[in-house]
Design an enzyme around this catalytic site. Structure first.
Site, short mmCIF file in Angstrom:
data_model
loop_
_atom_site.label_atom_id
_atom_site.label_comp_id
_atom_site.label_asym_id
_atom_site.label_seq_id
_atom_site.Cartn_x
_atom_site.Cartn_y
_atom_site.Cartn_z
N GLY A 176 43.87 34.48 63.87
CA GLY A 176 42.41 34.55 63.90
C GLY A 176 41.92 35.23 65.17
O GLY A 176 40.88 34.87 65.73
N SER A 226 39.37 20.30 66.22
CA SER A 226 37.92 20.15 66.35
C SER A 226 37.60 18.68 66.62
O SER A 226 38.38 17.79 66.25
CB SER A 226 37.23 20.60 65.05
OG SER A 226 35.90 20.13 64.99
N TYR A 229 37.13 19.57 55.63
CA TYR A 229 37.27 20.12 56.98
C TYR A 229 37.74 19.03 57.95
O TYR A 229 38.68 19.25 58.73
CB TYR A 229 35.94 20.70 57.45
CG TYR A 229 36.00 21.31 58.83
CD1 TYR A 229 36.61 22.54 59.04
CD2 TYR A 229 35.46 20.65 59.93
CE1 TYR A 229 36.68 23.10 60.31
CE2 TYR A 229 35.53 21.20 61.20
CZ TYR A 229 36.14 22.42 61.39
OH TYR A 229 36.22 22.97 62.64
#
Length: 283
Positions: free
Chosen positions: A10, A139, A164
């Protein structure tokens, strides 16, 4: 970082691009992984110019495809003499359930299974380059994550946020399980929360809540450069040499979710992940 080779998934945008730029500025040989070749080429050109380091290159891969992840690992093995740092940065959010070419739920496949597979395929290269580091971007959403082993693919009821959160918890548990397996090898495994960053997060398929945040709060969110600080720190700083099996935020060790420390669940996730990516299931 002179003489060190870093692979960043990424790496063509957002936190990944900022991480690539920061490590290139420190003198590293940076290999960024991009899904879009044109965007990747532009990013390489920009980083070379801005960081004053020509030793920046790109590999193309679609991390939603296990065949593409395996091809990426093959290219790394063939082209790179060493691998000092692997930064598992790629990830995303999708409000609507979709499946990959492998028939897997997209969020779980990209955010967890892709780094799980890539890291395992590159372990021999990392061990041969030791001391080496694996850095995984999770996260703060990991704190809200739950692992539903009866429905990891979200087939019976999909929520983008739930998927997520689960994938980010899986990142942390993967880090800890990997650290246990790498003990004594000279390869460390750390995981981090970058903060709430001003990026393209969720833009392709956002929930109303994410759309609201993007519209009204974007100016108040962290820049990608600030969000990348912890990734850069864990990839390069002598302060964390030898540190493994830890969760970081703001360049400091933090306590991750209670569930992330469940050893039985961590081992179950590891073995289920092996099965889902076609690796031999270890004892």
């Amino acid at each position: 970082m002179n003489g060190k080779t870093v692979l960043i998934t990424g790496g063509a945008g957002g936190i990944g691009r900022a991480t690539a730029h920061g490590l290139a500025a420190l003198g590293a040989h940076v290999v960024l992984v991009a899904r879009d070749p044109a965007k990747g080429d532009r990013t390489v050109t920009e980083i070379r110019r801005q960081a004053g380091n020509d030793d920046v290159e790109m590999l193309v891969a679609d991390l939603s495809s296990q065949a593409s992840v395996r091809a990426l690992a093959g290219q790394v093995e063939a082209r790179l003499q060493r691998l000092d740092v692997l930064v598992n940065n790629a990830g995303g959010f999708w409000a609507t359930r979709r499946t990959t070419v492998d028939g897997l739920e997209h969020t779980f496949a990209v955010n967890h299974l892709a780094p799980f597979l890539l890291t395992n395929l590159l372990l021999d290269k990392l061990k041969a380059s030791a001391p080496a580091r694996v850095v995984t971007v999770s996260s703060g959403a990991q704190a809200m994550g739950r692992l539903n082993f009866d429905d990891l693919q979200g087939e019976t009821g999909y929520s983008g946020q739930t998927a997520y959160n689960q994938s980010k918890l899986a990142n942390v548990m993967f880090c800890y399980a990997l650290a246990r397996r790498l003990a004594g090898t000279g390869v460390t495994s750390t995981v981090l929360h970058p903060g709430v960053v001003r990026s393209n997060f969720g833009k392709d398929d956002p929930t109303p809540a994410i759309r609201f945040v993007i519209t009204w709060f974007k100016p108040f969110l962290k820049s990608p450069e600030r969000g990348a600080r912890t990734s850069i720190h864990l990839a390069s700083s002598p302060e964390v040499a030898g540190v493994t099996g830890e969760y970081f935020s703001g360049k400091r060790v933090r306590r991750s979710a209670k569930l992330s420390h469940d050893l039985a669940a961590g081992e179950r996730l590891w073995h289920e992940s092996e099965r889902l990516v076609g690796l031999p299931v270890t004892p």
